[in-house]
Scaffold this active site. Sequence first.
Site, PDB file in Angstrom:
ATOM      1  N   ASN A  40    -108.812  16.789 -35.512  1.00  0.00           N
ATOM      2  CA  ASN A  40    -108.242  16.052 -34.382  1.00  0.00           C
ATOM      3  C   ASN A  40    -108.537  14.561 -34.586  1.00  0.00           C
ATOM      4  O   ASN A  40    -109.640  14.167 -34.960  1.00  0.00           O
ATOM      5  CB  ASN A  40    -108.734  16.562 -33.032  1.00  0.00           C
ATOM      6  CG  ASN A  40    -110.232  16.586 -32.845  1.00  0.00           C
ATOM      7  OD1 ASN A  40    -110.988  16.791 -33.782  1.00  0.00           O
ATOM      8  ND2 ASN A  40    -110.671  16.384 -31.616  1.00  0.00           N
ATOM      9  N   GLU A  42    -108.224  11.078 -32.646  1.00  0.00           N
ATOM     10  CA  GLU A  42    -108.008  10.506 -31.311  1.00  0.00           C
ATOM     11  C   GLU A  42    -107.618   9.033 -31.395  1.00  0.00           C
ATOM     12  O   GLU A  42    -107.615   8.416 -32.468  1.00  0.00           O
ATOM     13  CB  GLU A  42    -109.282  10.713 -30.478  1.00  0.00           C
ATOM     14  CG  GLU A  42    -109.565  12.203 -30.312  1.00  0.00           C
ATOM     15  CD  GLU A  42    -110.681  12.529 -29.346  1.00  0.00           C
ATOM     16  OE1 GLU A  42    -111.469  11.634 -28.990  1.00  0.00           O
ATOM     17  OE2 GLU A  42    -110.763  13.705 -28.948  1.00  0.00           O
ATOM     18  N   CYS A  51    -103.883  16.848 -32.473  1.00  0.00           N
ATOM     19  CA  CYS A  51    -104.795  17.984 -32.582  1.00  0.00           C
ATOM     20  C   CYS A  51    -104.976  18.396 -34.043  1.00  0.00           C
ATOM     21  O   CYS A  51    -104.114  18.145 -34.898  1.00  0.00           O
ATOM     22  CB  CYS A  51    -104.245  19.174 -31.816  1.00  0.00           C
ATOM     23  SG  CYS A  51    -104.280  19.001 -30.026  1.00  0.00           S
ATOM     24  N   GLU A  53    -104.881  21.377 -35.445  1.00  0.00           N
ATOM     25  CA  GLU A  53    -103.916  22.363 -35.941  1.00  0.00           C
ATOM     26  C   GLU A  53    -102.640  21.674 -36.415  1.00  0.00           C
ATOM     27  O   GLU A  53    -102.073  22.003 -37.467  1.00  0.00           O
ATOM     28  CB  GLU A  53    -103.551  23.366 -34.832  1.00  0.00           C
ATOM     29  CG  GLU A  53    -104.717  24.177 -34.317  1.00  0.00           C
ATOM     30  CD  GLU A  53    -105.416  23.548 -33.123  1.00  0.00           C
ATOM     31  OE1 GLU A  53    -105.559  22.300 -33.077  1.00  0.00           O
ATOM     32  OE2 GLU A  53    -105.830  24.306 -32.230  1.00  0.00           O
ATOM     33  N   CYS A  86    -104.260  24.734 -28.201  1.00  0.00           N
ATOM     34  CA  CYS A  86    -103.607  24.302 -26.957  1.00  0.00           C
ATOM     35  C   CYS A  86    -102.132  24.704 -26.961  1.00  0.00           C
ATOM     36  O   CYS A  86    -101.578  25.090 -27.995  1.00  0.00           O
ATOM     37  CB  CYS A  86    -103.766  22.798 -26.768  1.00  0.00           C
ATOM     38  SG  CYS A  86    -102.659  21.799 -27.792  1.00  0.00           S
ATOM     39  N   CYS A  89     -99.896  22.860 -29.479  1.00  0.00           N
ATOM     40  CA  CYS A  89    -100.090  23.346 -30.859  1.00  0.00           C
ATOM     41  C   CYS A  89     -99.456  24.717 -31.049  1.00  0.00           C
ATOM     42  O   CYS A  89     -98.914  25.014 -32.113  1.00  0.00           O
ATOM     43  CB  CYS A  89    -101.572  23.388 -31.208  1.00  0.00           C
ATOM     44  SG  CYS A  89    -102.229  21.739 -31.508  1.00  0.00           S
TER      45      CYS A  89
HETATM   46  N1  THU Z   1    -107.832  19.557 -29.561  1.00  0.00           N
HETATM   47  C1  THU Z   1    -107.431  20.037 -30.780  1.00  0.00           C
HETATM   48  O1  THU Z   1    -107.597  19.387 -31.830  1.00  0.00           O
HETATM   49  N2  THU Z   1    -106.836  21.262 -30.805  1.00  0.00           N
HETATM   50  C2  THU Z   1    -106.616  22.036 -29.720  1.00  0.00           C
HETATM   51  O2  THU Z   1    -105.966  23.079 -29.815  1.00  0.00           O
HETATM   52  C3  THU Z   1    -107.171  21.648 -28.425  1.00  0.00           C
HETATM   53  C4  THU Z   1    -107.647  20.252 -28.318  1.00  0.00           C
HETATM   54  C5  THU Z   1    -108.465  18.243 -29.521  1.00  0.00           C
HETATM   55  C6  THU Z   1    -107.649  17.174 -28.853  1.00  0.00           C
HETATM   56  C7  THU Z   1    -108.722  16.207 -28.412  1.00  0.00           C
HETATM   57  O3  THU Z   1    -109.027  15.337 -29.485  1.00  0.00           O
HETATM   58  C8  THU Z   1    -109.930  17.077 -28.154  1.00  0.00           C
HETATM   59  O4  THU Z   1    -109.671  18.321 -28.790  1.00  0.00           O
HETATM   60  C9  THU Z   1    -110.216  17.326 -26.680  1.00  0.00           C
HETATM   61  O5  THU Z   1    -109.089  17.806 -26.032  1.00  0.00           O
END
Ligand code: THU
Length: 133
Positions: A40, A42, A51, A53, A86, A89
């Site tokens: 991930n 940000e 994300c 995935e 999520c 994704c």
């Molecule tokens: N996040 C992911 O990388 N994958 C997911 O399926 C859920 C959330 C990340 C996004 C963000 O950087 C952090 O987790 C908190 O939401």
Amino acid sequence: MEDKFVLVKKAYDNAYAKYSNFKVGAVVLLKNGEYFLGSNIENASYGLTNCAERSALFAAYSNGYRKEDILELVVIASTEYPVSPCGACRQVISELMEQEAIVTMTNLKGLVKTVKVKELIPFCFDEGDLNDK
Ligand code: THU
């Protein structure tokens, strides 16, 4: 090939999660033995976060691979239970992986849950719906 849980932990360690402090790692495993890591990533403009995935799947596609080349997606986070992709994704996973392909969810404790793509997002919106107007 290196163990998939070792690989996904590398992606986890590479996460750029300075706002949430919630690291996520993913790895796309190909049928030919190659793999692509995703983390991930940000941003100070929070909504631009990508994300893990999607990072991994976009890396595989960017390198010329397609759904028929993909064996499995593995995802890891520091959650109590195996981390669950999520909704956004899941939509992308459903488009970019075969419905029968495997998604393995895990956590730092080594708990593992494995499902097929079609179980992760049943009744998914897809290209067929675009022609169904
Ligand atoms: N996040 C992911 O990388 N994958 C997911 O399926 C859920 C959330 C990340 C996004 C963000 O950087 C952090 O987790 C908190 O939401």
